[in-house]
Design a protein around this motif. Structure first.
Motif, mmCIF file in Angstrom:
data_model
loop_
_atom_site.group_PDB
_atom_site.id
_atom_site.type_symbol
_atom_site.label_atom_id
_atom_site.label_comp_id
_atom_site.label_asym_id
_atom_site.label_seq_id
_atom_site.Cartn_x
_atom_site.Cartn_y
_atom_site.Cartn_z
ATOM 1 N N GLU A 183 4.927 -6.093 24.550
ATOM 2 C CA GLU A 183 6.096 -5.368 24.067
ATOM 3 C C GLU A 183 5.760 -4.731 22.724
ATOM 4 O O GLU A 183 5.302 -5.411 21.804
ATOM 5 N N ALA A 184 5.978 -3.436 22.602
ATOM 6 C CA ALA A 184 5.681 -2.732 21.363
ATOM 7 C C ALA A 184 6.813 -2.928 20.361
ATOM 8 O O ALA A 184 7.984 -2.769 20.698
ATOM 9 N N VAL A 185 6.457 -3.292 19.149
ATOM 10 C CA VAL A 185 7.423 -3.399 18.058
ATOM 11 C C VAL A 185 7.126 -2.258 17.089
ATOM 12 O O VAL A 185 6.151 -2.298 16.343
ATOM 13 N N PRO A 186 7.954 -1.208 17.100
ATOM 14 C CA PRO A 186 7.655 -0.030 16.279
ATOM 15 C C PRO A 186 7.941 -0.267 14.801
ATOM 16 O O PRO A 186 8.826 -1.050 14.432
ATOM 17 N N TYR A 187 7.189 0.404 13.965
ATOM 18 C CA TYR A 187 7.442 0.362 12.526
ATOM 19 C C TYR A 187 6.961 1.670 11.902
ATOM 20 O O TYR A 187 6.129 2.384 12.470
ATOM 21 N N ASN A 188 7.520 2.002 10.745
ATOM 22 C CA ASN A 188 7.129 3.191 9.998
ATOM 23 C C ASN A 188 6.468 2.775 8.686
ATOM 24 O O ASN A 188 6.724 1.691 8.159
ATOM 25 N N ILE A 189 5.634 3.654 8.175
ATOM 26 C CA ILE A 189 5.071 3.468 6.842
ATOM 27 C C ILE A 189 5.650 4.547 5.930
ATOM 28 O O ILE A 189 5.456 5.750 6.177
ATOM 29 N N GLU A 190 6.375 4.114 4.933
ATOM 30 C CA GLU A 190 6.965 5.018 3.945
ATOM 31 C C GLU A 190 6.680 4.424 2.567
ATOM 32 O O GLU A 190 7.243 3.387 2.203
ATOM 33 N N LEU A 191 5.801 5.056 1.798
ATOM 34 C CA LEU A 191 5.423 4.488 0.497
ATOM 35 C C LEU A 191 5.015 5.590 -0.471
ATOM 36 O O LEU A 191 4.705 6.726 -0.075
ATOM 37 N N THR A 192 5.043 5.219 -1.741
ATOM 38 C CA THR A 192 4.565 6.092 -2.813
ATOM 39 C C THR A 192 3.577 5.299 -3.657
ATOM 40 O O THR A 192 3.856 4.152 -4.024
ATOM 41 N N TYR A 193 2.432 5.895 -3.945
ATOM 42 C CA TYR A 193 1.438 5.200 -4.757
ATOM 43 C C TYR A 193 1.112 6.036 -5.996
ATOM 44 O O TYR A 193 1.279 7.262 -6.014
ATOM 45 N N TYR A 194 0.660 5.346 -7.011
ATOM 46 C CA TYR A 194 0.352 5.984 -8.288
ATOM 47 C C TYR A 194 -1.077 5.635 -8.697
ATOM 48 O O TYR A 194 -1.592 4.568 -8.353
ATOM 49 N N ILE A 195 -1.679 6.549 -9.458
ATOM 50 C CA ILE A 195 -3.037 6.350 -9.952
ATOM 51 C C ILE A 195 -2.989 6.285 -11.474
ATOM 52 O O ILE A 195 -2.242 7.023 -12.122
ATOM 53 N N SER A 196 -3.796 5.405 -12.046
ATOM 54 C CA SER A 196 -3.843 5.261 -13.498
ATOM 55 C C SER A 196 -4.274 6.574 -14.157
ATOM 56 O O SER A 196 -5.188 7.254 -13.687
ATOM 57 N N ARG A 197 -3.613 6.893 -15.252
ATOM 58 C CA ARG A 197 -3.953 8.115 -15.975
ATOM 59 C C ARG A 197 -5.406 8.064 -16.477
ATOM 60 O O ARG A 197 -6.071 9.098 -16.595
ATOM 61 N N ASP A 198 -5.891 6.877 -16.759
ATOM 62 C CA ASP A 198 -7.274 6.729 -17.219
ATOM 63 C C ASP A 198 -8.284 7.087 -16.136
ATOM 64 O O ASP A 198 -9.464 7.301 -16.433
ATOM 65 N N ARG A 199 -7.834 7.120 -14.884
ATOM 66 C CA ARG A 199 -8.738 7.431 -13.774
ATOM 67 C C ARG A 199 -8.409 8.781 -13.150
ATOM 68 O O ARG A 199 -8.680 9.023 -11.973
ATOM 69 N N ALA A 200 -7.836 9.676 -13.965
ATOM 70 C CA ALA A 200 -7.436 10.994 -13.462
ATOM 71 C C ALA A 200 -8.618 11.756 -12.865
ATOM 72 O O ALA A 200 -8.473 12.462 -11.863
ATOM 73 N N ALA A 201 -9.795 11.605 -13.471
ATOM 74 C CA ALA A 201 -10.972 12.315 -12.967
ATOM 75 C C ALA A 201 -11.381 11.838 -11.576
ATOM 76 O O ALA A 201 -12.066 12.557 -10.845
ATOM 77 N N GLU A 202 -10.958 10.632 -11.208
ATOM 78 C CA GLU A 202 -11.312 10.074 -9.902
ATOM 79 C C GLU A 202 -10.193 10.241 -8.880
ATOM 80 O O GLU A 202 -10.282 9.706 -7.775
ATOM 81 N N SER A 203 -9.158 10.966 -9.217
ATOM 82 C CA SER A 203 -7.962 10.997 -8.372
ATOM 83 C C SER A 203 -8.235 11.499 -6.954
ATOM 84 O O SER A 203 -7.682 10.974 -5.986
ATOM 85 N N VAL A 204 -9.102 12.510 -6.826
ATOM 86 C CA VAL A 204 -9.393 13.035 -5.482
ATOM 87 C C VAL A 204 -10.071 11.972 -4.626
ATOM 88 O O VAL A 204 -9.725 11.774 -3.454
ATOM 89 N N VAL A 205 -11.030 11.273 -5.214
ATOM 90 C CA VAL A 205 -11.741 10.210 -4.483
ATOM 91 C C VAL A 205 -10.782 9.082 -4.126
ATOM 92 O O VAL A 205 -10.807 8.546 -3.007
ATOM 93 N N ILE A 206 -9.909 8.730 -5.069
ATOM 94 C CA ILE A 206 -8.967 7.634 -4.820
ATOM 95 C C ILE A 206 -7.973 8.017 -3.730
ATOM 96 O O ILE A 206 -7.621 7.193 -2.882
ATOM 97 N N LYS A 207 -7.510 9.269 -3.734
ATOM 98 C CA LYS A 207 -6.581 9.708 -2.683
ATOM 99 C C LYS A 207 -7.213 9.560 -1.297
ATOM 100 O O LYS A 207 -6.566 9.101 -0.350
ATOM 101 N N ASP A 208 -8.474 9.977 -1.192
ATOM 102 C CA ASP A 208 -9.171 9.835 0.104
ATOM 103 C C ASP A 208 -9.315 8.366 0.475
ATOM 104 O O ASP A 208 -9.153 7.989 1.647
ATOM 105 N N ALA A 209 -9.617 7.525 -0.519
ATOM 106 C CA ALA A 209 -9.771 6.092 -0.256
ATOM 107 C C ALA A 209 -8.441 5.473 0.179
ATOM 108 O O ALA A 209 -8.415 4.608 1.058
#
Length: 374
Positions: A280-306
């Motif tokens: 029996e399938a139990v459906p669920y949704n994923i709804e979330l917001t994530y934040y990245i440290s300002r100190d790691r702004a240069a890595e934001s593209v890599v972190i988004k992919d990760a």
């Protein structure tokens, strides 16, 4: 079946310093000399110690490889032979509809081996009928079970309507189209799955209907089956639920294969009523917001992919086992490990799942909320 926690095992000592000390002790005992650190013999003995350690490491690897916990490849095949052979690759299946251009006054035969293919595949992936079927006179279409000509997962995932090219032309056949998504294809059983089945093999010897015995036999029905639940619904009534690799729901051919396997006279107790069904399938949704440290702004593209990969890995993890509760903490942990500073999860919420159920994702929305201070 959970593994018992055991310490790592060594059959022979392979620490180079200890081996060197053993050689020095033996040399001094045989010659009656006490060696100093600068003696030439010390350098020779250290060279021999390096050679002996290499041999001992190999001895340990070979000896450990003969234990089920560590065995790999062909050694594992020998441990499973002959009662529990490795499951071989299986082709993907689907139901293909053959449609005639006009009703005929005589039956139209669809020969065994008639090939169809996805549009644009250019012959690299083919599906073929396994048995000859006949379209009765006056009827314009018939549904036929077809299987991929190449075993493995390569044939999985074609959506309804995508296998629409007739490779072997037939008179009056105007079109072909698959009615179901292609599933059931599986590569040769990997070492981890095979090792687990060998470990469960003793359960198959009982004729009293143990749950692990049913699980063992159900898994032998197809290499595509990644998990099985066997639950006693009532006295003498057993429900068996298989799940395919990647969290895919089992198709009817897979359910039929499991049913045939577990109802064999030498497997099923005479008093048991065994039912095989899809989970029996139990459906669920994923709804979330994530934040990245300002100190790691240069890595934001890599972190988004990760983070994207972390969400995808969670979805696969969640639906790859029966009875695995929907757990938002696991999702948060994976996203944090990917480099996010914090995660605000709206859904999913923790949801208990029974052994006859499996979580299935419906909608995924993971939003980047911007940079934030630690």
């Amino acid at each position: 079946m959970a593994l018992v926690e055991l310490p790592d095992i060594k059959f022979v000592e392979d620490d180079v310093n200890k081996v060197f000390e053993e050689l020095v002790t033996v040399f001094q005992g045989m010659t009656g000399r006490v060696l100093n650190r600068a003696d030439p013999e010390m350098f020779v003995l250290r060279a021999f110690a390096q050679l002996f350690v290499q041999q001992r490491v190999l001895i340990n690897q070979v000896a450990k490889g003969e234990l089920l916990r560590y065995a790999k490849g062909v050694i594992l095949d020998y441990l499973g032979d002959p009662e529990t052979p490795r499951l071989q690759a299986e082709p993907a299946l689907t139901t293909e509809r053959f449609t005639l251009s006009i009703p005929l006054v005589t039956p139209q035969i669809i020969p065994a081996g008639t090939r169809v293919a996805p549009e644009g595949a250019e012959g690299s992936i083919l599906f073929a009928t396994q048995n000859a079927v006949t379209i009765p006179a006056g009827v314009t279409q018939i549904d036929v079970l077809v299987e991929c000509t190449v075993p493995g997962i390569i044939g999985n995932g074609f959506l309804p309507g995508q296998i629409n090219s007739l490779i072997d032309p037939l008179p009056f056949v105007a079109s072909v189209s698959n009615q179901t998504t292609t599933t059931g294809g599986a590569d040769t059983e990997d070492d981890d799955s095979y090792r687990e089945r060998i470990r469960m093999a003793p359960e198959s010897f009982s004729t009293a209907g143990p749950d692990q015995g049913y699980v063992y036999w159900a898994k032998t029905a197809s290499a595509a089956i990644v998990d099985v639940a066997a639950v006693k619904e009532a006295p003498g009534e057993v429900t068996i639920v298989p799940l395919l690799e990647g969290g895919v729901m089992p198709t009817q051919p897979v359910l039929d294969a499991v049913t045939e396997k577990v109802n064999a006279r030498r497997i099923r107790p005479l008093t048991d009523k065994v039912t095989v069904q899809a989970p029996e399938a139990v459906p669920y949704n994923i709804e979330l917001t994530y934040y990245i440290s300002r100190d790691r702004a240069a890595e934001s593209v890599v972190i988004k992919d990760a983070v994207k990969e972390a969400v995808a890995s969670y979805v696969l993890w969640q639906k790859s086992k029966l009875g695995r509760h929907i757990n938002q903490s696991e999702l948060i942990g994976r996203i944090m490990n990917a480099g996010a500073l914090r995660v605000n999860v709206v859904s999913p919420v923790y949801t208990a799942i029974t052994d006859l159920q499996v979580a299935q994702d419906v909608a995924i929305n993971a939003t980047f909320g911007g940079l934030a201070d630690d």
